[in-house]
Design a protein around this motif. Structure first.
Motif, PDB file in Angstrom:
ATOM      1  N   MET A 131       0.920  -1.263   0.244  1.00  0.00           N
ATOM      2  CA  MET A 131      -0.175   0.024   0.048  1.00  0.00           C
ATOM      3  C   MET A 131       0.899   1.206  -0.022  1.00  0.00           C
ATOM      4  SD  MET A 131      -2.800   1.184   2.721  1.00  0.00           S
ATOM      5  CE  MET A 131      -1.451   1.953   3.886  1.00  0.00           C
ATOM      6  N   SER A 132       0.548   2.081  -0.994  1.00  0.00           N
ATOM      7  CA  SER A 132       1.286   3.273  -0.942  1.00  0.00           C
ATOM      8  C   SER A 132       0.878   4.480   0.228  1.00  0.00           C
ATOM      9  CB  SER A 132       0.961   4.055  -2.235  1.00  0.00           C
ATOM     10  OG  SER A 132      -0.278   4.608  -2.444  1.00  0.00           O
ATOM     11  N   LEU A 133       1.921   5.120   0.733  1.00  0.00           N
ATOM     12  CA  LEU A 133       1.677   5.746   1.891  1.00  0.00           C
ATOM     13  C   LEU A 133       1.168   7.347   1.244  1.00  0.00           C
ATOM     14  CD1 LEU A 133       4.657   4.929   4.149  1.00  0.00           C
ATOM     15  CD2 LEU A 133       2.253   4.236   4.332  1.00  0.00           C
ATOM     16  N   PRO A 134       0.762   7.972   2.036  1.00  0.00           N
ATOM     17  CA  PRO A 134       0.193   9.462   1.924  1.00  0.00           C
ATOM     18  C   PRO A 134       1.381  10.115   1.613  1.00  0.00           C
ATOM     19  CG  PRO A 134      -1.098   8.670   3.619  1.00  0.00           C
ATOM     20  CD  PRO A 134       0.012   7.671   3.267  1.00  0.00           C
ATOM     21  N   PRO A 135       1.391  11.457   1.134  1.00  0.00           N
ATOM     22  CA  PRO A 135       2.570  12.185   1.180  1.00  0.00           C
ATOM     23  C   PRO A 135       3.043  13.031   2.195  1.00  0.00           C
ATOM     24  CG  PRO A 135       0.692  13.510   0.319  1.00  0.00           C
ATOM     25  CD  PRO A 135       0.472  12.081   0.445  1.00  0.00           C
ATOM     26  N   LYS A 146      -2.424  -0.453   9.304  1.00  0.00           N
ATOM     27  CA  LYS A 146      -2.294   0.186   7.870  1.00  0.00           C
ATOM     28  C   LYS A 146      -3.451   0.043   7.206  1.00  0.00           C
ATOM     29  CE  LYS A 146       2.919   0.017   8.185  1.00  0.00           C
ATOM     30  NZ  LYS A 146       4.039  -0.561   7.692  1.00  0.00           N
ATOM     31  N   GLU A 156       9.764  12.299   0.781  1.00  0.00           N
ATOM     32  CA  GLU A 156       9.597  10.890   1.408  1.00  0.00           C
ATOM     33  C   GLU A 156       8.365  10.865   2.098  1.00  0.00           C
ATOM     34  OE1 GLU A 156      12.893   9.596   4.076  1.00  0.00           O
ATOM     35  OE2 GLU A 156      14.416  10.241   2.509  1.00  0.00           O
ATOM     36  N   SER A 157       7.680   9.959   2.097  1.00  0.00           N
ATOM     37  CA  SER A 157       6.392   9.435   2.731  1.00  0.00           C
ATOM     38  C   SER A 157       6.835   8.606   3.996  1.00  0.00           C
ATOM     39  CB  SER A 157       5.750   8.640   1.980  1.00  0.00           C
ATOM     40  OG  SER A 157       5.009   9.391   0.857  1.00  0.00           O
ATOM     41  N   GLN A 158       6.049   9.023   5.283  1.00  0.00           N
ATOM     42  CA  GLN A 158       6.604   8.594   6.359  1.00  0.00           C
ATOM     43  C   GLN A 158       5.151   8.350   7.278  1.00  0.00           C
ATOM     44  OE1 GLN A 158       9.752   9.125  10.173  1.00  0.00           O
ATOM     45  NE2 GLN A 158       9.079  10.809   8.852  1.00  0.00           N
TER      46      GLN A 158
END
Length: 388
Positions: free
Chosen positions: A1-5, A97, A67-69
């Protein structure tokens, strides 16, 4: 799953009406609170406490624009503690998540919180700038000083302070035991109070140790005037400490971090380190005379800290008389005809600090005319420095 900015702090299960905050922006938790999103680049800390009188804790982190964290913080009712991702377990983390997408749209936007806070704040608060307060704190400074988890609280202490406490408790245990019977060292070491402290897995702060009374090595070869200057001027010691941490910027980073721990967490170790750094700097005549740019940076930070510090902390953490003596002594060094020779810009910022100390803390300074030299015949009993 891609993370938000950018960086997202995902909060699960925080009790209602807790006092939460990110950096210097505070708010109360609600049943629908899910976290903070779109946190800009730089150093940040998300902190929490049940009320104004409770122990306050927080997690520090660095956000990067490219980076997304995702930072997960979960309140555990059974343990009565906030758990991080490393405490939760892989399966639970995966489940959390998977809920991020639904929770994300209800999260607080960092810039919105900042804007709303400033709109409601008193006039003095508008001058506060989180970026300016933390400008010199980098990831290396965080890694060097904070525990590995980057989580601290009001009660976090340094290894040096813990060792002093352990020794005090050990001595007390020996006294208690010796009053009743002869005991072995093993029995004393197994004292319940000692074991409670020593066996506890405590994550400690690692500030650089500062000893204001430190003496220069090889004093035997020094002459009287040299020794007097060394005792009165700690520039040599400040320069040594700066070398130990790597650079002046990193030393300022430690100064800033100590203040943040004091201001946000009412942390005694941070308060003590902050005071020691101020005390050291204000006793460095040669440094102020030669390192003008560095001196201006320190004084500007010092003024910012004094302007924003919670007034109650001033009496809570330090001896007011000691602080007053220190700042009045600096005033004398600046204005006395026999005092320091400082750059006009240093003089200007120093004057602003003195005015702030008068208005905010009620400190009274002698009038400049009181520092004028007495005629020679009226000052014949004054101290004289001699070469031995």
């Amino acid at each position: 799953m891609s993370l938000p900015p950018l960086t997202t702090v995902f909060c699960i299960g925080f009790p209602e009406n807790w006092i939460l905050g990110i950096d210097i922006f505070y708010f109360n938790s609600t049943p629908k609170f899910n976290g903070v999103k779109l946190i800009p680049s730089g150093l940040h800390t998300f902190h929490w406490g049940a009320n104004l009188d409770s122990v306050r804790s927080g997690k520090f982190f660095v956000s990067h624009s490219n980076e997304s964290q995702l930072i997960i913080l979960k309140w555990d009712q059974t343990q009565e503690a906030v758990l991080t991702e490393s405490d939760i377990g892989e399966l639970d983390v995966s489940a959390i998540k998977s809920r991020l997408g639904d929770a994300y749209r209800f999260m607080i936007v960092y810039d919105d919180l900042k804007r709303e806070t400033l709109q409601k704040a008193e006039r003095e608060f508008h001058d506060l700038d989180w970026e300016a307060l933390t400008h010199h704190i980098d990831a290396a400074t965080i890694a060097r000083i904070l525990p590995k988890s980057n989580i601290i609280s009001s009660t976090s202490t340094t290894a040096h302070e813990n060792e002093i406490l352990r020794k005090s408790l050990l001595d007390a245990a020996k006294d208690r035991a010796n009053k009743s019977r002869d005991v072995s060292d093993k029995e004393v070491a197994e004292d319940e109070i000692i074991r409670t402290l020593v066996d506890k897995d405590v994550e400690e702060l690692s500030f650089i140790e500062i000893d204001i009374r430190k003496k220069v090595e090889s004093e035997s070869s020094r002459q009287g005037r040299d020794l007097t200057n060394i005792y009165l001027d700690k520039s040599w010691y400040l320069i040594d400490l700066i070398k130990n941490v790597g650079s002046f910027q990193k030393f300022l980073g430690e100064f800033e971090l100590a203040f943040i721990l004091l201001q946000l967490f009412a942390n005694y170790s941070g308060a003590l380190q902050w005071f020691k750094i101020v005390q050291l700097f204000l006793g460095c005549e040669e440094f102020f005379s030669v390192k003008v740019s560095e001196s201006l940076k320190f004084l500007s930070l010092f003024k910012m800290h004094l302007k924003s510090i919670v007034l109650d902390y001033f009496d809570q953490f330090w001896d007011t008389k000691a602080f007053t003596t220190m700042i009045v002594g600096f005033h004398e060094n600046i204005y006395s005809p026999e005092g320091w020779q400082v750059n006009p810009k240093v003089m200007q910022v120093s004057e602003e600090i003195f005015k702030l100390c008068e208005s905010k803390f009620g400190i009274s300074f002698p009038h400049k005319s009181q520092y004028e030299l007495l005629p020679e015949d009226e000052n014949e009993d004054g101290p004289t420095v001699v070469d031995l």
